[in-house]
Design an enzyme around this catalytic site. Structure first.
Site, PDB file in Angstrom:
ATOM      1  N   THR A 129      40.872  19.870 -38.054  1.00  0.00           N
ATOM      2  CA  THR A 129      41.297  21.246 -37.811  1.00  0.00           C
ATOM      3  C   THR A 129      40.099  22.188 -37.749  1.00  0.00           C
ATOM      4  OG1 THR A 129      43.416  20.882 -38.922  1.00  0.00           O
ATOM      5  CG2 THR A 129      42.669  23.164 -38.724  1.00  0.00           C
ATOM      6  N   ARG A 186      46.979  15.041 -23.592  1.00  0.00           N
ATOM      7  CA  ARG A 186      47.301  16.275 -24.305  1.00  0.00           C
ATOM      8  C   ARG A 186      46.875  17.504 -23.512  1.00  0.00           C
ATOM      9  NH1 ARG A 186      44.484  19.708 -28.045  1.00  0.00           N
ATOM     10  NH2 ARG A 186      42.659  18.360 -27.961  1.00  0.00           N
ATOM     11  N   LYS A 198      40.173  12.491 -48.616  1.00  0.00           N
ATOM     12  CA  LYS A 198      39.126  11.475 -48.713  1.00  0.00           C
ATOM     13  C   LYS A 198      37.744  12.094 -48.899  1.00  0.00           C
ATOM     14  CE  LYS A 198      37.835   9.167 -44.949  1.00  0.00           C
ATOM     15  NZ  LYS A 198      37.938   8.351 -43.721  1.00  0.00           N
ATOM     16  N   HIS A 257      37.054  14.683 -24.557  1.00  0.00           N
ATOM     17  CA  HIS A 257      36.836  16.071 -24.166  1.00  0.00           C
ATOM     18  C   HIS A 257      35.733  16.088 -23.121  1.00  0.00           C
ATOM     19  CE1 HIS A 257      36.199  20.350 -24.241  1.00  0.00           C
ATOM     20  NE2 HIS A 257      37.247  20.493 -25.031  1.00  0.00           N
ATOM     21  N   GLN A 316      37.912  24.569 -31.668  1.00  0.00           N
ATOM     22  CA  GLN A 316      37.357  25.867 -31.275  1.00  0.00           C
ATOM     23  C   GLN A 316      38.352  26.702 -30.484  1.00  0.00           C
ATOM     24  OE1 GLN A 316      33.867  24.944 -28.991  1.00  0.00           O
ATOM     25  NE2 GLN A 316      32.588  24.614 -30.784  1.00  0.00           N
ATOM     26  N   GLY A 317      38.979  26.075 -29.499  1.00  0.00           N
ATOM     27  CA  GLY A 317      39.727  26.816 -28.482  1.00  0.00           C
ATOM     28  C   GLY A 317      40.815  27.711 -29.011  1.00  0.00           C
ATOM     29  N   GLY A 318      41.851  27.146 -29.642  1.00  0.00           N
ATOM     30  CA  GLY A 318      42.917  27.988 -30.154  1.00  0.00           C
ATOM     31  C   GLY A 318      44.237  27.271 -30.276  1.00  0.00           C
ATOM     32  N   ARG A 378      42.217  17.732 -18.759  1.00  0.00           N
ATOM     33  CA  ARG A 378      41.044  17.067 -19.325  1.00  0.00           C
ATOM     34  C   ARG A 378      40.798  15.657 -18.805  1.00  0.00           C
ATOM     35  NH1 ARG A 378      41.405  19.002 -25.677  1.00  0.00           N
ATOM     36  NH2 ARG A 378      40.963  21.204 -25.270  1.00  0.00           N
ATOM     37  N   GLY A 408      43.943  19.273 -43.567  1.00  0.00           N
ATOM     38  CA  GLY A 408      44.033  19.901 -42.258  1.00  0.00           C
ATOM     39  C   GLY A 408      45.286  20.750 -42.144  1.00  0.00           C
ATOM     40  N   HIS A 431      37.647  12.585 -28.323  1.00  0.00           N
ATOM     41  CA  HIS A 431      38.065  13.864 -28.894  1.00  0.00           C
ATOM     42  C   HIS A 431      39.406  13.813 -29.613  1.00  0.00           C
ATOM     43  CE1 HIS A 431      38.319  18.179 -29.316  1.00  0.00           C
ATOM     44  NE2 HIS A 431      39.419  18.247 -28.575  1.00  0.00           N
ATOM     45  N   SER A 481      47.658  20.794 -29.808  1.00  0.00           N
ATOM     46  CA  SER A 481      47.635  19.942 -30.999  1.00  0.00           C
ATOM     47  C   SER A 481      47.881  20.713 -32.290  1.00  0.00           C
ATOM     48  CB  SER A 481      46.308  19.190 -31.088  1.00  0.00           C
ATOM     49  OG  SER A 481      45.216  20.086 -31.024  1.00  0.00           O
ATOM     50  N   GLU A 508      43.375  28.004 -20.699  1.00  0.00           N
ATOM     51  CA  GLU A 508      42.596  26.766 -20.685  1.00  0.00           C
ATOM     52  C   GLU A 508      43.144  25.819 -19.620  1.00  0.00           C
ATOM     53  OE1 GLU A 508      41.171  26.759 -25.364  1.00  0.00           O
ATOM     54  OE2 GLU A 508      42.732  25.378 -24.740  1.00  0.00           O
TER      55      GLU A 508
END
Length: 531
Positions: free
Chosen positions: A44, A387, A36, A243, A48-50, A291, A13, A352, A392, A116
């Site tokens: 990662t 968050r 793994k 989410h 979607q968002g950014g 959220r 990631g 999420h 993230s 967002e």
């Protein structure tokens, strides 16, 4: 087999790959990355968002981003961690771009920024509606092109190695626990010994402990579980972010398809299937509330009306603009018979993101010496109780930079511990009772979703504790009898993580951020304000 690497990275990631690239750039030592599954299968890729970063200085500034983060975190974020991430974000965005990441731009060359939930300004850099996949693509290309980084796919870290494996009694009060590497299961079913000077844990999330999650099926909380078993500090596990808007499509639960928060920033409105809006009953920010608030509101409306889902409506927006901004969501929904330019999208909350994890300092160091943790498996204090959207990915790359700088300075003072014994599985047998593992995994998901979900109570948490305790005893007994396999190791980790979430939820005698309990509906902060 025994392997020796100066830097052992467990996970991939954005966290693991950016750390590897930064360390490799310094040309110091041998670097190994353990995956793994395949290198591209990480949380990662599903983002979607950014990425949140102060970019448009004409209207935005660091103080606004810091304030938004602390408010979303319900005022328990670590201020120093928030400052570190926000103020270092722009430099790390430039680093991502230098590695080949493409963020969408406007005709004038400036970044096309989204907004967002919880953000006071447009500050989300993105690549259409598959930003995580674009970052993953760029970093994978850079990693694979670097001859100093050895990538071992389909290898599973079973345990990290400490003094415990040298016959020393290690407890949670032991002051100087050290990490000497890890025992790693290879594709042939053998457990190898990987000795390291520095180990980085970047195993991602733990959403797979719930029945429905936006995470890939590999997100079983391996890092948190391994560090907990090694007596390291794991913190804030009660703060599981659901989410609000995963696509409701029966049968798709691991992962459930994510409907990005950017779609609400774009103008999407949450409604009941009847077309009636409801967020005005919960928060003045309506569909753009943080959220935790939106997820609880949806959960309550679903229970009140006996619904399997609510809806997200973008039919009032220009159809061509919607297709341009959200091409993947448009085609995904179209594949199941929904034209989002004409019909509302059925959505429901799904597990999420884990806001807690392995407790680390500003350098990404855990409570175990020579062990760092970065990304979703870590707890930096940035997120507090909840968050803020798109914080993230930027947290992962900022802390990867801090951990790289610190570990590069320290690595020469460490040596390999060659007294570590090899993995001993004498007397164990091949497990012929796979149904026991499959059933236990299913039970963990049911327990966590039914009793440790969006809304909790003391009674539900006690029931979860009792069920998980029984599963723990059964699984540990089986683990001691059979040879290590990925499925039983993942089950152990899921049970450990479920236990940590439940125990720390029981210990928090208030509703705070993502932890909402009907037994303590008003949290301590509100009580202080009332006085």
């Amino acid at each position: 087999m025994v392997y020796k690497y100066d830097f052992l990275i467990i996970g991939s990631g954005i966290a693991g790959m950016s750390y590897a690239l930064k360390v490799a750039r310094a040309h110091k030592g041998k670097i190994c990355m353990i995956c793994k599954s395949s290198l591209d299968e990480a949380n990662t890729r599903f983002a979607q968002g950014g990425v949140a970063s102060v970019t448009n200085l004409a209207v935005d500034d660091f103080d606004k981003h810091i304030h938004d983060t602390i408010v979303a975190g319900d005022y328990i974020s670590d201020r120093a961690a928030v400052e570190q991430v926000v103020r270092n974000a722009p430099a790390q965005i430039k680093e991502l771009v230098s590695w080949g990441t493409n963020f969408d731009k406007k005709g004038d060359g400036s970044y096309d920024l989204h907004r967002e939930g919880g953000h006071s300004e447009f500050r989300i850099l993105h690549h259409a509606d598959d930003t995580g996949a674009e970052i993953q693509r760029a970093l994978m290309a850079a990693v694979r092109a670097n001859p100093d980084i050895i990538v071992k796919e389909n290898h599973f870290a079973v345990e990290i190695i400490t003094q415990h494996h040298l016959g020393v009694e290690v407890t949670r009060r032991t002051p100087d626990i050290e990490c000497y590497g890890a025992y790693v299961l290879n594709p042939d079913g053998k457990v190898d010994t990987y000795l390291s000077k520095v180990t980085l844990m970047c195993t991602g999330g733990c959403g797979a402990v719930y029945q429905t999650t936006t995470n890939p099926i590999i997100a079983t909380g391996d890092g948190e579980a391994m560090v907990y078993r090694a007596k390291g500090t794991v913190k804030d596990m009660e703060f599981v972010q659901f989410h609000p808007t995963s696509l409701y499509h029966p049968g798709e639960t691991h992962p459930a398809y994510l409907i990005t928060e950017a779609m609400r920033g774009y103008g999407g409105v949450l409604k009941l299937p009847t077309g009636e809006t409801f967020m005005e009953n919960y928060d003045p920010r309506l569909s753009l509330a943080p959220r935790d608030i939106v997820a609880r509101a949806i959960d309550k409306e679903m229970k009140k009306h006996g619904l399997t889902h609510v809806c997200l409506d973008v039919t009032h927006k220009d159809p061509e603009e919607t297709k341009h901004h959200f091409p993947n969501i448009y085609h995904k929904c179209l594949s199941i018979g929904i034209d989002i330019t004409k019909e509302m999208i059925p959505v429901r909350p799904a597990a999420h993101y884990m806001c807690g994890g392995i407790k680390v300092d500003l350098n990404g160091q855990s409570s175990i010496h020579r062990l760092y943790a970065v990304g979703e498996c870590s707890c930096t204090g940035l997120h507090g109780g909840n968050r803020l959207a798109s914080n993230s990915l930027i947290e992962a790359v900022v802390y990867a930079d801090a951990a790289a700088r610190h570990s590069l300075e320290a690595v020469d003072s460490y040596s390999f511990n060659t007294d570590v014994p090899e993995w001993n599985d004498e007397g164990t047998m091949t497990n012929e009772e796979k149904v026991l593992i499959t059933q236990s995994v299913k039970e963990v998901g049911e327990v966590m979703s039914n009793y440790v979900g969006i809304v909790r109570s003391d009674l539900r948490l006690k029931r979860a504790w009792d069920r998980l305790d029984l599963l723990y005893e059964e699984t540990e007994a089986l683990f001691k009898r059979v040879k290590a396999t990925r499925d039983i190791c993942e089950l152990r980790n899921m049970i450990n993580v479920g236990y940590l979430i439940t125990r720390q939820a029981i210990e928090r005698k208030e509703s705070r951020g993502l932890h909402y309990t009907i037994d303590y509906p008003v949290h301590a902060y509100d009580k202080m304000k009332q006085k």
